[in-house]
Write an enzyme that holds these catalytic residues in place. Structure first.
Site, mmCIF file in Angstrom:
data_model
loop_
_atom_site.group_PDB
_atom_site.id
_atom_site.type_symbol
_atom_site.label_atom_id
_atom_site.label_comp_id
_atom_site.label_asym_id
_atom_site.label_seq_id
_atom_site.Cartn_x
_atom_site.Cartn_y
_atom_site.Cartn_z
ATOM 1 N NE ARG A 95 5.883 -4.317 10.478
ATOM 2 C CZ ARG A 95 6.759 -4.503 9.487
ATOM 3 N NH1 ARG A 95 7.963 -4.960 9.746
ATOM 4 N NH2 ARG A 95 6.430 -4.219 8.264
ATOM 5 C CE LYS A 130 -1.215 -0.354 4.898
ATOM 6 N NZ LYS A 130 0.144 -0.048 5.311
ATOM 7 N NE ARG A 159 10.026 -0.440 7.773
ATOM 8 C CZ ARG A 159 8.739 -0.380 7.497
ATOM 9 N NH1 ARG A 159 8.334 0.167 6.364
ATOM 10 N NH2 ARG A 159 7.861 -0.871 8.329
ATOM 11 N NE ARG A 172 9.248 -3.155 4.086
ATOM 12 C CZ ARG A 172 8.033 -2.790 4.517
ATOM 13 N NH1 ARG A 172 7.176 -2.225 3.686
ATOM 14 N NH2 ARG A 172 7.671 -3.026 5.753
ATOM 15 N NE ARG A 226 -0.019 0.112 11.747
ATOM 16 C CZ ARG A 226 0.631 0.434 10.649
ATOM 17 N NH1 ARG A 226 0.354 1.530 10.002
ATOM 18 N NH2 ARG A 226 1.556 -0.368 10.184
HETATM 19 P P1 ADP Z 1 3.925 -1.604 7.787
HETATM 20 O O1 ADP Z 1 2.472 -1.329 7.601
HETATM 21 O O2 ADP Z 1 4.564 -2.083 6.529
HETATM 22 O O3 ADP Z 1 4.205 -2.492 8.945
HETATM 23 P P2 ADP Z 1 4.358 1.205 8.493
HETATM 24 O O4 ADP Z 1 5.468 2.001 7.920
HETATM 25 O O5 ADP Z 1 2.974 1.586 8.116
HETATM 26 O O6 ADP Z 1 4.703 -0.276 8.112
HETATM 27 O O7 ADP Z 1 4.450 1.230 10.095
HETATM 28 C C1 ADP Z 1 5.617 0.868 10.793
HETATM 29 C C2 ADP Z 1 5.388 0.963 12.296
HETATM 30 O O8 ADP Z 1 5.057 2.326 12.651
HETATM 31 C C3 ADP Z 1 4.227 0.143 12.859
HETATM 32 O O9 ADP Z 1 4.594 -1.190 13.118
HETATM 33 C C4 ADP Z 1 3.887 0.922 14.136
HETATM 34 O O10 ADP Z 1 4.797 0.655 15.177
HETATM 35 C C5 ADP Z 1 4.094 2.353 13.716
HETATM 36 N N1 ADP Z 1 2.835 2.972 13.207
HETATM 37 C C6 ADP Z 1 2.598 3.402 11.936
HETATM 38 N N2 ADP Z 1 1.360 3.912 11.822
HETATM 39 C C7 ADP Z 1 0.800 3.807 13.061
HETATM 40 C C8 ADP Z 1 -0.472 4.136 13.599
HETATM 41 N N3 ADP Z 1 -1.441 4.665 12.833
HETATM 42 N N4 ADP Z 1 -0.692 3.893 14.909
HETATM 43 C C9 ADP Z 1 0.253 3.360 15.681
HETATM 44 N N5 ADP Z 1 1.463 2.997 15.238
HETATM 45 C C10 ADP Z 1 1.745 3.217 13.944
#
Ligand code: ADP
Length: 198
Positions: free
Chosen positions: A151, A20, A140, A134, A95
């Site tokens: 996750r 996404k 990362r 990735r 989320r």
């Molecule tokens: P992915 O969806 O690929 O795991 P993201 O870059 O969207 O990666 O998010 C990485 C991390 O950032 C998440 O595992 C979380 O710890 C934090 N995070 C991102 N967006 C949120 C959110 N809306 N609420 C809480 N934590 C978030």
């Protein structure tokens, strides 16, 4: 391409590894809207060692959600910027259900309600493959096997129900996330162009 019935305020939903983020970046350019990724905003805060970044880091490294109040502050600030008036794609927010409700209030206040939520679906073995790839390519810190698994668990327990929030209002669309980046992009454009189909 001409988007006739434009949907300009979009929530993009999908598990980690659904692609996404990649799709949101393409749609930003194609639709001329803002791409707002809480993951990117949080990683920037961590990199810049802001107070928020320092608080968020341990949660991110463990694959847990960063506490709602911290992320809400970040998203409110971002949604207050002028480019948001042209529309936006939210990537990684909301989320969980309380974030979805908080988002509704913020968007109501700024009179920019969501037009649609699009859920990108991908099967689980493809997710593990993509995230492992990735991990090698981007390095990362939350792309280790154990954290990836967490996750995915957090996604299933807390984030998957967010689709229901939008489905209850008839705003949810599903797009198959399997296939090439271009194929998925075309499906997304088709879905956004024909909001009432499917
Ligand atoms: P992915 O969806 O690929 O795991 P993201 O870059 O969207 O990666 O998010 C990485 C991390 O950032 C998440 O595992 C979380 O710890 C934090 N995070 C991102 N967006 C949120 C959110 N809306 N609420 C809480 N934590 C978030």
């Amino acid at each position: 391409m001409i988007l006739t019935q434009k949907i300009m305020r979009i929530v993009l939903l999908g598990p980690p590894g659904s692609g996404k983020g990649t799709q949101a970046a393409l749609l930003r350019d194609q639709l001329g809207v803002a791409h707002i990724s809480t993951g990117v905003l949080l990683r920037e805060a961590v990199e810049q060692q802001t107070e928020l970044g320092k608080k968020a880091k341990s949660y991110m490294d463990a694959g847990e959600l960063v506490p709602d109040d911290l992320v809400l502050g970040l998203i409110e600030e971002r949604l207050g910027q002028p480019d948001v008036a042209r529309g936006f794609i939210l990537d990684g927010y909301p989320r969980n259900l309380s974030q979805a409700e908080a988002l509704d209030s913020v968007l109501e206040r700024i009179e920019q309600p969501v037009d649609a939520a699009v859920s990108v679906t991908v099967n689980e073995s493809e997710i593990v493959d993509r995230l492992s790839r990735r991990a090698i390519e981007e390095g990362r810190s939350d792309d280790t096997e154990e954290v990836i698994r967490n996750r995915m668990r957090v996604y299933a327990e807390q984030t998957a129900p967010v689709a229901g929030h939008y489905a209850r209002r008839g705003q949810l669309r599903e797009v198959d996330g399997m296939g090439s980046v271009e194929e998925v992009n075309q499906r997304l454009l088709d879905t956004l162009e024909n909001p009432d189909a499917g």
